[in-house]
Scaffold this motif. Sequence first.
Motif, PDB file in Angstrom:
ATOM      1  N   VAL A  87       0.834  -1.211   0.000  1.00 13.70           N
ATOM      2  CA  VAL A  87       0.000   0.000   0.000  1.00 13.70           C
ATOM      3  C   VAL A  87       0.866   1.257   0.000  1.00 13.70           C
ATOM      4  CG1 VAL A  87      -1.710   1.342   1.283  1.00 13.70           C
ATOM      5  CG2 VAL A  87      -1.911  -1.157   1.175  1.00 13.70           C
ATOM      6  N   PHE A  88       0.528   2.152  -0.914  1.00 13.25           N
ATOM      7  CA  PHE A  88       1.115   3.492  -1.003  1.00 13.25           C
ATOM      8  C   PHE A  88       0.014   4.471  -0.594  1.00 13.25           C
ATOM      9  CE2 PHE A  88       3.618   6.364  -4.231  1.00 13.25           C
ATOM     10  CZ  PHE A  88       3.334   7.499  -3.509  1.00 13.25           C
ATOM     11  N   LEU A  89       0.253   5.244   0.460  1.00  8.08           N
ATOM     12  CA  LEU A  89      -0.708   6.223   0.963  1.00  8.08           C
ATOM     13  C   LEU A  89      -0.318   7.619   0.504  1.00  8.08           C
ATOM     14  CD1 LEU A  89      -0.778   4.930   4.651  1.00  8.08           C
ATOM     15  CD2 LEU A  89      -2.575   4.550   2.952  1.00  8.08           C
ATOM     16  N   GLU A  90      -1.206   8.271  -0.252  1.00  6.88           N
ATOM     17  CA  GLU A  90      -0.984   9.685  -0.553  1.00  6.88           C
ATOM     18  C   GLU A  90      -1.019  10.452   0.769  1.00  6.88           C
ATOM     19  OE1 GLU A  90      -0.533  12.526  -1.789  1.00  6.88           O
ATOM     20  OE2 GLU A  90      -0.218  12.259  -3.920  1.00  6.88           O
ATOM     21  N   LYS A  91      -0.494  11.669   0.729  1.00  6.52           N
ATOM     22  CA  LYS A  91      -0.523  12.477   1.945  1.00  6.52           C
ATOM     23  C   LYS A  91      -1.884  13.133   2.108  1.00  6.52           C
ATOM     24  CE  LYS A  91      -0.532  16.686   0.087  1.00  6.52           C
ATOM     25  NZ  LYS A  91      -1.507  17.759   0.417  1.00  6.52           N
ATOM     26  N   PRO A  92      -2.351  13.336   3.341  1.00  7.27           N
ATOM     27  CA  PRO A  92      -1.818  12.768   4.588  1.00  7.27           C
ATOM     28  C   PRO A  92      -2.108  11.285   4.626  1.00  7.27           C
ATOM     29  CG  PRO A  92      -3.908  13.825   5.023  1.00  7.27           C
ATOM     30  CD  PRO A  92      -3.592  14.122   3.583  1.00  7.27           C
ATOM     31  N   PRO A  93      -1.294  10.488   5.318  1.00  9.01           N
ATOM     32  CA  PRO A  93      -1.460   9.032   5.251  1.00  9.01           C
ATOM     33  C   PRO A  93      -2.751   8.512   5.869  1.00  9.01           C
ATOM     34  CG  PRO A  93       0.188   9.643   6.890  1.00  9.01           C
ATOM     35  CD  PRO A  93      -0.134  10.881   6.130  1.00  9.01           C
ATOM     36  N   GLY A  94      -3.434   9.316   6.656  1.00  8.49           N
ATOM     37  CA  GLY A  94      -4.696   8.885   7.243  1.00  8.49           C
ATOM     38  C   GLY A  94      -5.412  10.063   7.877  1.00  8.49           C
ATOM     39  N   ALA A  95      -6.623   9.801   8.334  1.00  5.78           N
ATOM     40  CA  ALA A  95      -7.381  10.845   9.012  1.00  5.78           C
ATOM     41  C   ALA A  95      -6.936  11.007  10.464  1.00  5.78           C
ATOM     42  CB  ALA A  95      -8.875  10.539   8.957  1.00  5.78           C
ATOM     43  N   THR A  96      -6.337   9.956  11.049  1.00  9.11           N
ATOM     44  CA  THR A  96      -5.847  10.011  12.423  1.00  9.11           C
ATOM     45  C   THR A  96      -4.525   9.277  12.536  1.00  9.11           C
ATOM     46  OG1 THR A  96      -6.846   7.945  13.230  1.00  9.11           O
ATOM     47  CG2 THR A  96      -8.247   9.919  13.242  1.00  9.11           C
ATOM     48  N   LEU A  97      -3.781   9.595  13.579  1.00  8.03           N
ATOM     49  CA  LEU A  97      -2.519   8.902  13.847  1.00  8.03           C
ATOM     50  C   LEU A  97      -2.757   7.440  14.210  1.00  8.03           C
ATOM     51  CD1 LEU A  97      -0.885  11.754  15.894  1.00  8.03           C
ATOM     52  CD2 LEU A  97       0.061  10.812  13.775  1.00  8.03           C
ATOM     53  N   ALA A  98      -3.830   7.162  14.932  1.00 10.37           N
ATOM     54  CA  ALA A  98      -4.121   5.785  15.334  1.00 10.37           C
ATOM     55  C   ALA A  98      -4.375   4.900  14.128  1.00 10.37           C
ATOM     56  CB  ALA A  98      -5.322   5.751  16.282  1.00 10.37           C
ATOM     57  N   GLU A  99      -5.046   5.433  13.119  1.00 11.09           N
ATOM     58  CA  GLU A  99      -5.280   4.662  11.904  1.00 11.09           C
ATOM     59  C   GLU A  99      -3.963   4.244  11.268  1.00 11.09           C
ATOM     60  OE1 GLU A  99      -9.469   6.649  10.267  1.00 11.09           O
ATOM     61  OE2 GLU A  99      -7.570   6.994   9.210  1.00 11.09           O
ATOM     62  N   VAL A 100      -3.046   5.172  11.154  1.00 10.36           N
ATOM     63  CA  VAL A 100      -1.771   4.881  10.502  1.00 10.36           C
ATOM     64  C   VAL A 100      -0.968   3.879  11.320  1.00 10.36           C
ATOM     65  CG1 VAL A 100       0.324   5.864   9.528  1.00 10.36           C
ATOM     66  CG2 VAL A 100      -1.795   7.183   9.476  1.00 10.36           C
ATOM     67  N   ALA A 101      -0.999   4.004  12.632  1.00 10.19           N
ATOM     68  CA  ALA A 101      -0.297   3.048  13.493  1.00 10.19           C
ATOM     69  C   ALA A 101      -0.853   1.641  13.317  1.00 10.19           C
ATOM     70  CB  ALA A 101      -0.399   3.486  14.950  1.00 10.19           C
ATOM     71  N   ALA A 102      -2.174   1.522  13.239  1.00  6.06           N
ATOM     72  CA  ALA A 102      -2.798   0.209  13.063  1.00  6.06           C
ATOM     73  C   ALA A 102      -2.423  -0.394  11.716  1.00  6.06           C
ATOM     74  CB  ALA A 102      -4.313   0.325  13.188  1.00  6.06           C
ATOM     75  N   LEU A 103      -2.389   0.428  10.676  1.00  3.88           N
ATOM     76  CA  LEU A 103      -1.999  -0.066   9.356  1.00  3.88           C
ATOM     77  C   LEU A 103      -0.534  -0.506   9.346  1.00  3.88           C
ATOM     78  CD1 LEU A 103      -3.729   2.568   7.049  1.00  3.88           C
ATOM     79  CD2 LEU A 103      -4.452   0.209   7.462  1.00  3.88           C
ATOM     80  N   SER A 104       0.297   0.261  10.025  1.00  2.00           N
ATOM     81  CA  SER A 104       1.715  -0.079  10.085  1.00  2.00           C
ATOM     82  C   SER A 104       1.930  -1.423  10.780  1.00  2.00           C
ATOM     83  CB  SER A 104       2.483   1.024  10.828  1.00  2.00           C
ATOM     84  OG  SER A 104       3.863   0.785  10.808  1.00  2.00           O
ATOM     85  N   GLN A 105       1.205  -1.661  11.863  1.00  2.00           N
ATOM     86  CA  GLN A 105       1.311  -2.939  12.568  1.00  2.00           C
ATOM     87  C   GLN A 105       0.860  -4.091  11.678  1.00  2.00           C
ATOM     88  OE1 GLN A 105      -0.981  -2.454  16.143  1.00  2.00           O
ATOM     89  NE2 GLN A 105       0.568  -1.176  17.146  1.00  2.00           N
TER      90      GLN A 105
END
Length: 310
Positions: A87-105
């Motif tokens: 997955v390539f996320l355009e900026k911003p990578p998500g609507a929240t920081l928690a979303e991005v952390a969950a995707l990273s995990q």
Amino acid sequence: MAPIRVAVIGLGKIARDQHLPAIANDDDFQLAAVVDPVVSGLEDVPCFDSLDALFQGGVAVDAVVLCTPPQIRYTLARKALKNNIHVFLEKPPGATLAEVAALSQRADAGDLTLFAGWHSRYAAGVEPARAWLAERRIEKVSIRWREDVRVWHPGQEWIWEAGGLGVFDPGINALSIATHILPRTFILRSATLSIPANRAAPIAADLRFIDGDDVPMSMDLDWRQTGPQSWDIVVETDQGRLMLAKGGAVLSLPGQDVGGEDREYAGMYSRFASLIRSRRSDVDTAPLRLVADAFLLGRRETTEAFYWDR
């Protein structure tokens, strides 16, 4: 080596202007499909109205590029990762920081690549600026990022909704550069967010930061600029002034100007291919964290209502 088969999700302005040409010019990638519920597809490329339809359609893809509004990006990225797709996320990578952390995990657990693409970091002047600043004492930083929302986001309602970031949609580009070129972490001390009476997101913002050595940094964001647009970062140092203009494309140093070829999106796709080949991720959330801090700490003031037809 076989090309990486990629699907572009969301055929808006940024996908058509930047992503599709970058994919077409990169031998590491092959455009396998596009997904958009409204916009018609491309000639000779399979088009689907949803990610589920893509998965059910029998088109093999190795990676997806999410060019959708950030509010819906988490659900799409999670679905792609569950299907063993990078997955390539355009900026911003998500609507929240928690979303991005969950995707990273999830990406780490599946040995998949998750890439948060900060295109402004690949502007021609950014890396030379970072190298020059590494050897100087920084005394002051000023960011002025002013543009006309009607020119750059015509009719796009999602940017005014919760999670759409408002003026921080372009402003986060400046923060992506600043967090990359400045040698020390900086933190927000105060912010004023100017929000139109009929909108949920700011049209302008004034921010003040300091770094670990108490070096001051100011940021002026405004979406009401007409005429010439301003995308400038100025850094005062013990050995003169550095200025990044035109969003990082032009670097001015004492006694010299440094220019270069525009390779922002080409640079991101080169990075994405390298990450996929090595099964690594690159998910820097520092720019998004600073925007989140602005919404947490910022004082809100109501300004005049915004209408597209002025």
